[in-house]
Design an enzyme around this catalytic site. Structure first.
Site, PDB file in Angstrom:
ATOM      1  CG  HIS A 146     -68.976 -15.994  53.158  1.00 21.07           C
ATOM      2  ND1 HIS A 146     -70.116 -16.660  53.568  1.00 21.07           N
ATOM      3  CD2 HIS A 146     -69.104 -15.821  51.813  1.00 21.07           C
ATOM      4  CE1 HIS A 146     -70.889 -16.875  52.511  1.00 21.07           C
ATOM      5  NE2 HIS A 146     -70.297 -16.382  51.434  1.00 21.07           N
ATOM      6  CB  CYS A 149     -76.149 -11.601  48.095  1.00 16.97           C
ATOM      7  SG  CYS A 149     -74.511 -11.380  48.809  1.00 16.97           S
ATOM      8  CB  CYS A 165     -73.558 -17.399  49.876  1.00 16.31           C
ATOM      9  SG  CYS A 165     -72.087 -17.457  48.841  1.00 16.31           S
TER      10      CYS A 165
END
Lengths: 435, 272
Positions: free
Chosen positions: A385, A421, A92
């Site tokens: 996301h 993160c 990510c």
């Protein structure tokens, strides 16, 4: 921090609306979305036919045929084919790491302009053949004689047709990201109410940002979608409170993480345009913000005491110290909402006296932040996301927010902190400052 | 669509065929379906982008073309018609979610050195404003045009540089393009049905070659452009073919040729 000859400018960005997996973009590949997003960026900034310094992007879920994904996107775009490109992958953190790479090259004077970001599809994900089948096929491919091949073919078994479908789990722990996050949430005592409040705020803020036209020059419609289709403008704490927990159910009544306060699997792409101030001026493009500094941290979430998604907790203090700043010296905080609980656990860790002393090696904790400055135009809980796309989305968003604000307390330039993160126990953080 | 071909096959052998073109204008209103667009893009090599591939509206107009040509009022028999040239003009980028008004008519029924030719003209509009024009020229071998009017065919440049790309064109290309275009002409589907029409093997659709060649120029085709192609020797399936591209003033010249040099397609892309 060590002196650099210049700071890279963030000039603009472009993304397509993010779509929930197996929905609107079910038929779009990573290459389709990345190329479309790049062409949108090129169109918006008048860069057709231009040779840029480089384009850097990546995807977390990637087909082996897409080994040169970003270069292929450049070749299919309206940029000059003489624009170099490469792929990066840091889960990510991919999009932000890509921006750091481009910004560093610009700062060093190695390039004058660049594009950074990423793309991901959870719909058009690669499916691999069963590992047993793969071994047989590889052996057959390498066999020299017909007899050898026949012998190998005899090893095929019906069960081997079951494919390997990528899973959102950590190879070393076998736990999904949500299960990891639930352990951290429990450890820090993050309440269900606080998570639902953060999720509702994310939807509310993103909806308001769309309403005021903030995203007009950051998002280009794609396949009939004009806004992120995970966005629920009418989301509320009451509605979110009705959802059943899906992660950490082993904690019984203490399970707090639901589909509403966790990000869904999403498809999409996002890119940011960076350059030197001189390059921006020569192209009559605005400088929204400057890239100040960045830091990456990693934690031992397998055998150590840290949670999978807690590496930013370590990265930020190091970044602040190097730049002589405190956590309160920011006008905006963009903390990626992998899960609402992740954001809240991160904030709690920075406020904790013992954690500061024992784990961060600090005399005092970083302290609380002004929550009204957190994710002011929404974040991943509302937008979704697509793993590698999130960094590009946040860099462009924060740069525009800083440009709008201009100055912060005492007339200093407005400043923003990004914290993302990532799987594998990593965290990527960066500081941007208004131009 | 197969039904229309069957109907046309029957009409072809019945007496009493019309001698001139009908005034018929066929219309349909359609918003592309993303799944179909994605299938077309995959078969032809286009990306699934935020604008329709320049050749895509042709497959939206094609069912109307067939309907018009299959009718008794059409002077030439549909089976055996050969697509010899195609001209497309796109006026602006067309978004995949736009509602498209498609109109098709026939014109320019004229003599050809080997028979008679006719143009099937398609117009695509959005809210009454023209966004796309297509002109497909078909040849009926041995047929006779009503007047001595000589047909026009595009004058296309020869391109014979090195190959920009080598294509391995698989045997099922005709079936795959038939599935996304609705053009189920048996000459494209398999060797047996193709032999019935005098071809040694199945042949690729001309519009597939045209689309595949254009897809290779992704990122280099202006948003408003013309794309003109002439279909030469049939591309037998399976085949290895070469794409040749050459930058021209305001566009590109291109060719698809066999490994031994036979030209399957010549074309030009020009900025408008």
């Amino acid at each position: 921090m060590p002196s650099t000859p210049r700071r890279a400018a963030v000039i603009g960005g472009n993304r397509i609306p993010f779509a929930r997996a197996n929905g609107r973009y079910a038929r779009a590949s990573n290459l389709d979305m990345l190329t479309t997003t790049l062409d949108g960026l090129v169109a918006r900034h008048g860069l057709a036919g231009e040779r840029l310094g480089e384009v850097v992007a990546g995807a977390v879920l990637k087909h082996s045929r897409d080994f040169n994904l970003t270069r292929e996107a450049v070749l299919g775009s309206r940029l000059a084919p003489s624009t170099p490109a490469y792929d990066v992958q840091q889960a990510c953190g991919t999009g932000l790491e890509a921006a750091i790479l481009v910004a560093n090259k610009i700062a060093l004077g190695q390039i004058e302009s660049g594009v950074a970001g990423g793309v991901d599809t959870a719909s058009d994900a690669p499916i691999a053949v069963n590992e047993d089948l793969r071994r047989v096929l590889v052996a057959i491919n390498g066999a020299r004689t017909v007899q050898q091949r026949v012998k190998l073919l005899a090893k095929l078994r019906p069960g081997q047709i079951v494919p390997d479908i990528p899973r959102n789990s950590e190879p070393r722990t076998g736990l999904s990201m949500g299960e990891h996050a639930a352990i951290t949430a429990k450890e820090w005592g993050v309440s269900r109410e606080a998570q639902d409040e953060l999720a509702a705020a994310s939807h509310r803020n993103l909806a308001a940002a769309y309403e005021r036209g903030f995203l007009d020059d950051l998002v280009t419609p794609y396949l009939g979608l004009t806004r992120d289709d995970n966005l629920r403008p009418d989301s509320s704490v009451e509605k979110l409170a009705k959802l059943k927990p899906v992660f950490g159910t082993q904690f019984g009544d203490d399970a707090t993480m639901t589909a509403g306060n966790s990000t869904p699997l999403t498809d999409g792409a996002a890119l940011a345009l960076l350059g030197s101030d001189e390059w921006a001026a020569a192209h009559k493009l605005p400088v929204l913000a400057h890239f100040v500094d960045a830091e990456t941290a990693a934690v031992d979430y397998v055998h150590g005491r840290d949670g999978l998604l807690t590496a930013p907790v370590y990265a930020v203090p190091r970044l602040l110290e190097r730049n002589g700043l405190t956590l309160q010296d920011f006008d905006f905080y963009e903390i990626h909402e992998a899960f609402a609980s992740t954001v809240l656990a991160t904030l709690k860790a920075w406020e904790d006296v013992e954690f500061a002393k024992d784990r961060l090696g600090l005399d005092a904790p970083l302290g609380p932040i002004d929550r009204s400055r957190l994710n002011v135009t929404g974040s991943s809980l509302a937008a979704g996301h697509p793993f590698a796309a999130t960094g590009g989305r946040i860099v462009a968003t924060l740069a525009k927010l800083l440009h709008e604000k201009g100055t912060g307390e005492g007339g200093r330039k407005a400043r923003g902190l990004i914290s993302i993160c990532a799987a594998g126990g990593q965290g990527v953080v960066a500081i941007l400052e208004a131009a | 669509m197969i039904g229309l071909y069957a109907k046309a096959a029957v009409a072809a052998v019945l007496p009493g065929r019309a001698r001139s073109l009908p005034d018929t204008v066929l219309e349909r209103s359609v918003t592309p379906e993303v799944g179909h667009l994605a299938d077309y893009a995959r078969v032809c090599g286009f990306p699934l982008g935020d604008a329709l591939p320049l050749t895509y509206p042709h497959v939206l107009a094609f069912p109307l073309q067939v309907e018009l040509m299959a009718g008794r009022s059409f002077p030439l028999p549909l089976p055996g018609l050969v697509h010899v040239a195609n001209r497309i003009r796109v006026h602006r980028a067309i978004a995949p979610d736009e509602r498209l008004e498609v109109r098709v008519r026939a014109e320019r029924f004229a003599a050809h050195p080997r028979g008679a030719q006719v143009d099937l003209v398609a117009e695509v509009s959005v809210d009454g404003v023209r966004v796309w024009d297509g002109r497909s020229t078909y040849l009926a071998r041995g047929a006779q045009a009503p007047t001595g009017l000589a047909g026009e065919l595009p004058d296309l440049p020869e391109v014979d540089g090195p190959a920009a790309a080598v294509w391995q064109v698989p045997a099922d290309t005709g079936r795959r393009y038939a599935a996304v275009s609705g053009d189920v002409n048996p000459i494209h589907l398999n060797p047996v049905t193709a032999r019935a029409f005098g071809f040694p093997r199945a042949i690729a659709h001309g519009m597939w070659s045209a689309a595949r060649a254009l897809a290779a120029l992704q990122g280099r085709v202006p948003e408003a452009a013309t794309y003109e192609v002439g279909f030469r020797k049939p591309l037998l399936l399976p085949s290895t073919a070469e794409l040749v591209t050459e930058q021209a003033k305001e566009g590109w010249d291109l060719a698809v040729r066999g490994r031994k040099g036979a030209v399957h397609l010549s074309g030009t892309v020009r900025r408008v």
